[in-house]
Design a protein around this motif. Structure first.
Motif, PDB file in Angstrom:
ATOM      1  N   ASN A 134       0.821  -1.205   0.000  1.00 32.15           N
ATOM      2  CA  ASN A 134       0.000   0.000   0.000  1.00 32.15           C
ATOM      3  C   ASN A 134       0.859   1.262   0.000  1.00 32.15           C
TER       4      ASN A 134
ATOM      5  N   ILE B  47      -7.595   0.231  -4.697  1.00 36.81           N
ATOM      6  CA  ILE B  47      -7.806  -0.684  -3.569  1.00 36.81           C
ATOM      7  C   ILE B  47      -9.128  -1.445  -3.738  1.00 36.81           C
TER       8      ILE B  47
ATOM      9  N   ARG C 182      -8.685  -4.223  -6.177  1.00 36.77           N
ATOM     10  CA  ARG C 182      -7.932  -5.327  -5.605  1.00 36.77           C
ATOM     11  C   ARG C 182      -8.804  -6.220  -4.716  1.00 36.77           C
ATOM     12  N   GLU C 183      -9.694  -5.586  -3.939  1.00 42.40           N
ATOM     13  CA  GLU C 183     -10.438  -6.306  -2.909  1.00 42.40           C
ATOM     14  C   GLU C 183     -11.833  -6.702  -3.352  1.00 42.40           C
TER      15      GLU C 183
ATOM     16  N   TYR D  26      -6.552   6.344  -5.590  1.00 43.59           N
ATOM     17  CA  TYR D  26      -6.041   5.314  -4.672  1.00 43.59           C
ATOM     18  C   TYR D  26      -7.167   4.410  -4.181  1.00 43.59           C
TER      19      TYR D  26
END
Length: 946
Positions: free
Chosen positions: A789, A856, A859-860, A852
């Motif tokens: 991160n 994220i 990704r999740e 950002y």
């Protein structure tokens, strides 16, 4: 093509083009030019010749203005030649009297020679700085209004009233007793207009331009009578809205040339009820046969000054070195009034030196090669030469004849004499003839061979023999020219031998002979320069052919040659290569010539110049373990490559109607047809809706795009989809079949949005453009790497720094690694870009946080849904090779129906621009939609009046 940069190899050391050319700190005469339209970093200061006797028309410039025309040409221009900036100016004439005036171009210069019909004396109560704000906007305003008949009481709509032209138009129209409507983009500009024009009605200033606000406002306040005259500098959607505001028998005056150059069409329905359309191009005023209009404009300006109608406008002033910053301010449209440049003398070391040629002298050019020779001849003529004698190698080509005729036609006073033989006798005759006419000022010998090849062995031998003969001739010609000029030409300023770097024995013999001759000439105080060029192999990485290389490098070769002549060197090797190749070039030179000792060029810091970075892969950073990561894994450019420059466009209504075939033929008005099916498009990480422009043009269904601006940023993709659904449901009825298209990150949003729509019983088609929830994770891993991160924050911040400023972000990234905490990094970013970008601090903070957060989220993201709608995957071949997933990218687990898969050639970044995507969509539309489109009359309607 990469930016080209040249380095000198002189006296056993490298010398970059940024070295000062003399000991003096300032230059006397210069002009501001832009080498590559579309790139503010290529703005430079070119030295210009100082005439011995100044013309009575010559004016020393103190202030000059830059305009939207300069800005548009700088951004959209496609001319291969340098762009001269500025049109209006103020200064003093040869008698010291203050004057102001207008030029077609090139006002950003230390001296100008304008048309006397477009020059006015400056009133005593005006400063020169104030006077510089007047000529262009008021001349343009009077020129526009001269195309129509205005009487007191007529209603006039001025689009963009806070700009310089807008303020000039308002001032003139108010003096004629007209009713004024105008538009501004911010409340600050509205307040400024009310202060400048107290008689302007506050209700007649429209501050919001979303959708039909402008049109509705004009309809209400004119009781549906609209305006007699509409003057618009807008383009695209706003231009169409402004055209609707023209009343019956009214006139739309279009002063924006950009849409015309791009051949942007508009519906002929805007011309109904005897409406008129006129395009007003100010450049036509500068035609030589347009004296009547010039005299009329000159009188109107003088009368306006006397009556107080023409008066100085608000302005912001920059020093001469800040021209790029001034143009960036204009492009952001955040200014009120004019942007003025103070023409003070720039530092000598940033001025590009130029040679000067005498129009009364003669220049001899010995040509053994075509392209470079002709460009050199053209360069000499552009520097003032009018008598040129050309000794050709005997093989006259069609291009040679065309180029010579073109130069003579472009410069009627030029006299070019061609001799089709190169030998000692012709050279001596050429020198004698030059001395008889006046004097010989320069001798230039181009030593090279045209690379011609043949599959026939006999012809190849003949070409080889010709080249050997030519080299032997050149050896004797150079010696003869040296001997003749020493005895006959006492005032010769230039004796130059130009060659290409080569290991061929014949080439080296000529170079060694030339070096000896020029060194001997220098020892006795005569001019002499051997100029050897070498093209870096690195340039072939950026070009597809040798012709591209020649087109890019020849101008730089000549620039380096001019610089060498100003430095008074006698032996130069110039290496032409892309920026950033300095170390490799010095290394190669050491390997090629072990007897030469070289030093690496002095590093140039970021504050000294800007270096082009193609993508984030050029940045160096480490992974979570602190180990360097391979560059090929750091390419975020493929996901996020653009930031909208127009702040208004970023923050305006997120729902945008796209131009499709269906909207073109079904609607004559601008409004959305809320009852008809629409294709809803959702962009990727950057949220930029314009990536779908080319995809939408061939569509046979209406389409809208959601701008994924910070308004839709949420804690999860599900919440983001819910916000979008609430926005869409207020407009569209989802009881019918729906169509969604998501690209990249937008696929995740589109799937969740489809699930929300299905809860109300609707079914449809979801087009997944080169992505799926699982495929996107694979693509991000392939292009960006498996970053922690903290490293991800660094990379995103550095990438945004490059996108917003255009600067190299490598040094910035190194400094960023020492900053701890995400919010501290955002603050550090804002401090570094302050003054370099047109965006507010709040917007930049939201931009970083949004980017950002979306990475994220991607990704999740693990969707828990099962759709009844049809899923269509359109994937690129490059992405398919990077994604280790089944053929349908695992979309099958999110649908109760089989997934249709289409493969197209390309990569992730090019898919939205592929017209094959449009064909796939059209082929999957419902039959009734296609029947409706196919049964529509697609002919444009025109109103014919006798």
């Amino acid at each position: 093509m990469a930016y080209i940069h040249y380095y000198f190899f002189h006296q056993d050391q490298w010398d970059s083009q940024y070295t000062p050319v003399s000991a003096r700190d300032v230059t006397e005469e210069f002009k501001v030019t832009m080498k590559n339209p579309g790139d503010f970093k290529t703005i430079s200061f070119e030295q210009i010749a100082t005439p011995k006797i100044l013309s009575n028309k010559t004016i020393k410039v103190y202030y000059a203005g830059v305009s939207q025309r300069d800005c548009q040409q700088s951004i959209f221009g496609n001319k291969p030649t340098n762009l001269n900036l500025g049109m209006d100016f103020s200064g003093r004439d040869v008698n010291g009297e203050p004057v102001m005036g207008l030029l077609g171009q090139g006002a950003l210069s230390s001296r100008v020679t304008p048309d006397p019909e477009l020059v006015w004396p400056v009133p005593r109560h005006w400063s020169l700085q104030e006077a510089a704000t007047v000529p262009l906007p008021y001349v343009h305003a009077y020129y526009i209004l001269s195309k129509v008949k205005l009487i007191s009481g007529d209603r006039v709509l001025v689009v963009g009233g806070a700009g310089a032209l807008g303020q000039a138009l308002i001032s003139v129209c108010l003096s004629l007793g007209c009713g004024i409507f105008t538009t501004v983009s911010t409340l600050r500009k509205k307040e400024a207009l009310l202060k400048i024009f107290p008689t302007l009605k506050e209700n007649n200033i429209v501050c919001e331009l979303n959708d039909e606000v402008l049109y509705d406002h004009v309809v209400v306040h004119t009781e549906n009578q609209l305006c007699k005259i509409v003057v618009s500098c807008a383009s695209g959607r706003l231009r169409e809205v402004a055209m609707k505001c023209v009343g019956s028998s009214g006139t739309f005056l279009d002063v924006n040339q950009h849409d015309m150059e791009r051949n942007q069409s508009f519906g002929m329905s805007f011309m109904w009820e005897c409406r008129n359309y006129k395009m007003v191009n100010l450049s036509s005023l500068f035609d030589t046969n347009n004296n009547v209009e010039k005299q009329m404009i000159k009188y109107l300006i003088a009368e306006g000054i006397a009556n107080g109608v023409v008066k100085p406008l608000p302005s912001i002033t920059y020093v001469i070195e800040e021209v790029p910053r001034a143009l960036k301010l204009l492009s952001s449209r955040n200014n009120i009034g004019r942007v003025i440049i103070e023409i003070n003398s720039p530092s000598k070391n940033i001025v590009v030196p130029r040679i000067t040629c005498s129009p009364t002298s003669t220049y001899v050019v010995v040509c053994s090669e075509e392209l470079l020779s002709l460009e050199l001849i053209e360069r000499l003529i552009s520097r003032g030469a009018r008598n040129v004698t050309v000794l050709w190698n005997g093989y006259t080509t069609a291009y040679l004849l065309y180029k010579i005729r073109f130069l003579e036609k472009s410069h009627p006073t030029v006299n070019i004499v061609i001799k089709n033989t190169i030998n000692e006798k012709e050279c001596i005759n050429a020198i004698n003839e030059a001395e008889e006419v006046g004097s010989l000022d320069g001798v230039f010998v181009i030593v090279d061979k045209d690379e011609k090849y043949s599959d026939n062995a006999a012809e190849e031998q003949i070409l080889l023999a010709r080249n050997i003969l030519l080299y032997n001739t050149l050896l004797s010609v150079i010696s003869s020219l040296d001997f003749a000029t020493r005895s006959l030409c006492k005032n010769l300023r230039y004796f130059v031998i130009v060659s290409k770097s080569s290991r061929n024995i014949d080439d080296r013999m000529i170079c060694l002979q030339a070096e000896k001759i020029c060194k001997d000439r220098q020892n006795v105080g005569l001019s002499g320069l051997v100029f050897e060029t070498e093209i870096s192999n690195e340039l072939y990485k950026y070009s597809h052919s040798k012709n591209d290389i020649a087109a890019e490098t020849i101008p730089e070769v000549l620039n380096a040659l001019e610089r060498s002549l100003n430095l008074n060197y006698h032996n130069i090797k110039a290496v032409i290569g892309p920026c950033g190749e300095t170390d490799s070039l010095s290394t190669k030179r050491k390997e090629n010539d072990p007897l030469t000792t070289t030093g690496a060029p002095e590093a140039i810091t970021e504050s000294g110049r800007k270096v082009e970075v193609n993508n984030i892969s050029q940045l160096s950073f480490t992974n979570s373990n602190g180990d360097p990561m391979p560059h090929r894994h750091n390419d975020l450019e493929i996901f996020y490559s653009h930031i909208e420059n127009d702040v208004y466009d970023i923050t305006s209504d997120p729902l945008v109607r796209m131009s499709t075939k269906a909207y073109k033929y079904f609607e004559v008005q601008y409004e959305l047809d809320q009852t008809a099916p629409h294709l809803i498009l959702i962009p990727g990480f950057e949220g930029h809706h314009r990536i779908f422009n080319e995809l939408c043009e061939p569509l046979k269904i209406r389409a809208v795009a959601m701008k994924m601006n910070t308004y839709f940023n949420s804690l999860s993709i599900q919440e983001m989809s819910l916000n979008i659904y609430k926005r869409l449901s207020r407009i569209f009825d989802f009881n019918k079949k729906f169509y969604l298209l998501g690209y990249s990150f937008g696929v995740n949003v589109a799937l969740e949005l489809a699930a929300l729509i299905e809860k109300h019983g609707a079914r449809g088609i979801v087009y997944c453009l080169d992505s799926s929830p699982d495929a996107l994770k694979h693509l991000m891993g392939s292009y960006a790497g498996d970053l922690s991160n903290d490293n991800l924050q660094n990379v995103i911040t550095a990438h945004m720094y490059h996108l917003t400023t255009g600067l190299n972000s490598e040094e910035f990234l190194k400094e960023l690694e020492n900053v701890g905490g995400w919010y501290n990094k955002i603050d550090f970013f804002i401090r570094r870009v302050k003054g370099l970008v047109p965006y507010s601090h709040e917007f930049m903070r939201n931009m970083l946080e949004t980017t950002y957060d979306r990475v994220i989220m991607a990704r999740e993201f693990r969707p828990e849904l099962k759709l009844n709608s049809e899923l269509v995957l359109i994937k690129s071949t490059t992405s398919a090779a990077l994604v280790n997933l089944p053929k349908d990218y695992d979309l099958g687990k999110y649908s109760n129906n089989p997934v249709k898969v289409y493969d197209i050639k390309g990569d992730h970044a090019s898919v939205p621009y592929d017209i094959r995507v449009s064909s796939i969509i059209n082929n999957s539309l419902e039959t009734n939609l296609l029947d409706e489109f196919n049964g529509t009359n697609t002919c444009e309607t025109y109103l014919m009046i006798d």
